[in-house]
Design a protein around this motif. Structure first.
Motif, PDB file in Angstrom:
ATOM      1  N   ALA A 155      11.058  32.823 -17.174  1.00 34.08           N
ATOM      2  CA  ALA A 155      11.577  32.449 -16.186  1.00 34.08           C
ATOM      3  C   ALA A 155      11.306  30.989 -15.675  1.00 34.08           C
ATOM      4  CB  ALA A 155      11.381  33.453 -14.992  1.00 34.08           C
ATOM      5  N   VAL A 156       9.796  30.651 -15.991  1.00 32.49           N
ATOM      6  CA  VAL A 156       9.131  29.728 -15.808  1.00 32.49           C
ATOM      7  C   VAL A 156       9.853  28.731 -16.979  1.00 32.49           C
ATOM      8  CG1 VAL A 156       7.157  28.037 -16.017  1.00 32.49           C
ATOM      9  CG2 VAL A 156       6.922  30.366 -14.914  1.00 32.49           C
ATOM     10  N   THR A 157      10.093  28.822 -17.870  1.00 36.95           N
ATOM     11  CA  THR A 157      10.868  28.141 -18.777  1.00 36.95           C
ATOM     12  C   THR A 157      12.161  27.709 -18.449  1.00 36.95           C
ATOM     13  OG1 THR A 157       9.625  29.122 -20.693  1.00 36.95           O
ATOM     14  CG2 THR A 157      11.730  28.019 -21.507  1.00 36.95           C
ATOM     15  N   TRP A 158      12.873  28.815 -17.902  1.00 34.53           N
ATOM     16  CA  TRP A 158      14.570  28.501 -17.418  1.00 34.53           C
ATOM     17  C   TRP A 158      14.340  27.670 -16.349  1.00 34.53           C
ATOM     18  CZ3 TRP A 158      16.793  29.648 -12.671  1.00 34.53           C
ATOM     19  CH2 TRP A 158      17.993  29.366 -12.650  1.00 34.53           C
ATOM     20  N   VAL A 159      13.209  27.816 -15.434  1.00 30.04           N
ATOM     21  CA  VAL A 159      13.416  26.894 -14.358  1.00 30.04           C
ATOM     22  C   VAL A 159      13.257  25.378 -14.723  1.00 30.04           C
ATOM     23  CG1 VAL A 159      11.685  26.136 -12.269  1.00 30.04           C
ATOM     24  CG2 VAL A 159      12.667  28.357 -12.399  1.00 30.04           C
ATOM     25  N   GLY A 160      12.340  25.147 -15.884  1.00 30.78           N
ATOM     26  CA  GLY A 160      11.997  23.913 -16.537  1.00 30.78           C
ATOM     27  C   GLY A 160      13.245  23.244 -16.818  1.00 30.78           C
ATOM     28  N   GLU A 161      14.364  24.181 -17.392  1.00 28.44           N
ATOM     29  CA  GLU A 161      15.861  23.766 -17.900  1.00 28.44           C
ATOM     30  C   GLU A 161      16.560  22.984 -17.008  1.00 28.44           C
ATOM     31  OE1 GLU A 161      17.454  27.024 -19.734  1.00 28.44           O
ATOM     32  OE2 GLU A 161      16.144  26.906 -21.731  1.00 28.44           O
ATOM     33  N   GLN A 162      16.284  23.470 -15.580  1.00 29.33           N
ATOM     34  CA  GLN A 162      17.396  23.095 -14.605  1.00 29.33           C
ATOM     35  C   GLN A 162      17.016  21.560 -14.289  1.00 29.33           C
ATOM     36  OE1 GLN A 162      19.491  25.532 -14.119  1.00 29.33           O
ATOM     37  NE2 GLN A 162      17.762  26.661 -15.553  1.00 29.33           N
ATOM     38  N   PRO A 163      18.351  20.955 -14.202  1.00 26.49           N
ATOM     39  CA  PRO A 163      18.334  19.550 -13.807  1.00 26.49           C
ATOM     40  C   PRO A 163      17.506  19.156 -12.208  1.00 26.49           C
ATOM     41  CG  PRO A 163      20.364  20.315 -13.429  1.00 26.49           C
ATOM     42  CD  PRO A 163      19.539  21.443 -14.073  1.00 26.49           C
ATOM     43  N   ASN A 164      16.845  17.993 -12.287  1.00 21.20           N
ATOM     44  CA  ASN A 164      16.521  17.545 -11.035  1.00 21.20           C
ATOM     45  C   ASN A 164      15.221  18.284 -10.764  1.00 21.20           C
ATOM     46  OD1 ASN A 164      18.579  15.547 -10.634  1.00 21.20           O
ATOM     47  ND2 ASN A 164      19.853  17.328  -9.706  1.00 21.20           N
ATOM     48  N   GLN A 166      11.048  18.583 -10.600  1.00 15.67           N
ATOM     49  CA  GLN A 166      10.021  17.707 -10.308  1.00 15.67           C
ATOM     50  C   GLN A 166       9.065  17.727 -11.508  1.00 15.67           C
ATOM     51  OE1 GLN A 166       7.649  19.209  -7.193  1.00 15.67           O
ATOM     52  NE2 GLN A 166       9.175  18.600  -5.357  1.00 15.67           N
ATOM     53  N   LEU A 167       8.718  16.496 -12.025  1.00 16.60           N
ATOM     54  CA  LEU A 167       7.807  16.346 -13.199  1.00 16.60           C
ATOM     55  C   LEU A 167       6.565  17.178 -13.119  1.00 16.60           C
ATOM     56  CD1 LEU A 167       7.551  14.530 -15.835  1.00 16.60           C
ATOM     57  CD2 LEU A 167       6.107  13.065 -14.383  1.00 16.60           C
ATOM     58  N   GLY A 168       6.231  17.982 -14.022  1.00 20.48           N
ATOM     59  CA  GLY A 168       4.878  18.813 -14.048  1.00 20.48           C
ATOM     60  C   GLY A 168       5.246  19.966 -13.280  1.00 20.48           C
ATOM     61  N   GLN A 169       6.694  20.379 -12.746  1.00 21.08           N
ATOM     62  CA  GLN A 169       6.755  21.782 -11.978  1.00 21.08           C
ATOM     63  C   GLN A 169       6.482  22.460 -13.005  1.00 21.08           C
ATOM     64  OE1 GLN A 169      10.489  22.454 -10.552  1.00 21.08           O
ATOM     65  NE2 GLN A 169       9.927  23.920  -9.003  1.00 21.08           N
ATOM     66  N   ARG A 170       7.012  22.837 -14.292  1.00 22.20           N
ATOM     67  CA  ARG A 170       6.863  23.955 -14.939  1.00 22.20           C
ATOM     68  C   ARG A 170       5.241  24.215 -15.339  1.00 22.20           C
ATOM     69  NH1 ARG A 170       8.839  22.444 -20.818  1.00 22.20           N
ATOM     70  NH2 ARG A 170       6.789  21.805 -20.941  1.00 22.20           N
ATOM     71  N   GLU A 171       4.486  23.125 -15.324  1.00 20.26           N
ATOM     72  CA  GLU A 171       3.068  23.302 -15.582  1.00 20.26           C
ATOM     73  C   GLU A 171       2.209  24.076 -14.321  1.00 20.26           C
ATOM     74  OE1 GLU A 171       4.700  20.668 -16.422  1.00 20.26           O
ATOM     75  OE2 GLU A 171       4.397  20.666 -18.662  1.00 20.26           O
ATOM     76  N   ARG A 172       2.870  23.510 -13.290  1.00 15.24           N
ATOM     77  CA  ARG A 172       2.232  24.154 -11.973  1.00 15.24           C
ATOM     78  C   ARG A 172       2.665  25.508 -11.776  1.00 15.24           C
ATOM     79  NH1 ARG A 172       4.169  19.177 -10.016  1.00 15.24           N
ATOM     80  NH2 ARG A 172       5.930  20.136  -9.071  1.00 15.24           N
ATOM     81  N   LEU A 173       4.115  25.933 -12.202  1.00  8.02           N
ATOM     82  CA  LEU A 173       4.179  27.329 -12.070  1.00  8.02           C
ATOM     83  C   LEU A 173       3.721  28.216 -13.187  1.00  8.02           C
ATOM     84  CD1 LEU A 173       8.168  26.940 -11.670  1.00  8.02           C
ATOM     85  CD2 LEU A 173       6.768  27.671  -9.979  1.00  8.02           C
ATOM     86  N   LEU A 174       3.351  27.731 -14.160  1.00  6.60           N
ATOM     87  CA  LEU A 174       2.642  28.475 -15.149  1.00  6.60           C
ATOM     88  C   LEU A 174       1.086  28.774 -14.640  1.00  6.60           C
ATOM     89  CD1 LEU A 174       2.844  30.130 -17.886  1.00  6.60           C
ATOM     90  CD2 LEU A 174       2.149  27.766 -18.954  1.00  6.60           C
TER      91      LEU A 174
END
Length: 191
Positions: A155-164, A166-174
């Motif tokens: 799910a974190v990966t999927w969120v990172g695929e979405q346009p717009n 924030q930079l680093g959001q995937r890392e924060r979510l993980l």
């Protein structure tokens, strides 16, 4: 029975995979196959001999990455700092899952009838073993289930695929996910 590749053919195949991974990461899966061959230092004929279609090359790059994730998980099972090992594996899993749009869904639901993404199942098995060890040793909460963690990471990966995003959001979510999984973070009510 398939004959094993000669050493030079193995080397060329590896170079094509590495060049394709870089090109697909940079330009997407529509990257020029001729440019990939050139970057690998081989001719187009060599590329097509190993990978007759673009789809076969894309699948081989995905498969290669997932086998790497499996191997990393198996290696990290012996790591002395299990929390750090698990975080490294989860980061690598997210990075691999983020390589192609739509791969996150495949990480959740590998194709049952296909051996082509058997590496996806193998990667999940390595992660499951690492998570199970972390639970047994008290690094993670006792109610943590490997399938739940792997689905959350997808799910974190999927969120990172979405346009717009924030930079680093995937890392924060993980980071939030891993922090919430640690022992002492509370537990869920019994089902």
């Amino acid at each position: 029975m398939t004959r094993p590749l000669r050493v030079d053919a193995q080397r060329n195949r590896r170079r094509v995979l590495d060049a394709a991974r870089a090109a697909f990461s940079r330009d997407g899966v529509t990257a020029s196959l001729d440019d990939i061959a050139r970057a690998a230092g081989v001719g187009p004929g060599t590329l097509y001999r190993h990978f007759p279609t673009r789809d076969r090359l894309v699948r081989a790059v995905i498969d290669d990455g997932l086998i790497g994730i499996h191997d990393l998980g198996m290696e990290l099972l012996a790591a002395p700092d299990l929390a750090q090992a698990l975080e490294a594996w989860l980061n690598a899993y997210v990075e691999q899952g983020s390589m192609f749009t739509g791969l996150a869904e495949t990480l959740v639901n590998p194709l049952a009838e296909s051996d082509e993404l058997d590496s996806c199942r193998r990667a999940r098995e390595a992660g499951s073993a690492l998570i199970a060890r972390a639970v047994r040793e008290g690094v993670l909460r006792p109610d943590v289930r490997a399938d739940d963690v792997l689905d959350m990471v997808a799910a974190v990966t999927w969120v990172g695929e979405q346009p717009n995003r924030q930079l680093g959001q995937r890392e924060r979510l993980l980071t939030l996910l891993v922090t919430g999984l640690r022992a002492g973070a509370g537990s869920l009510d019994s089902e």
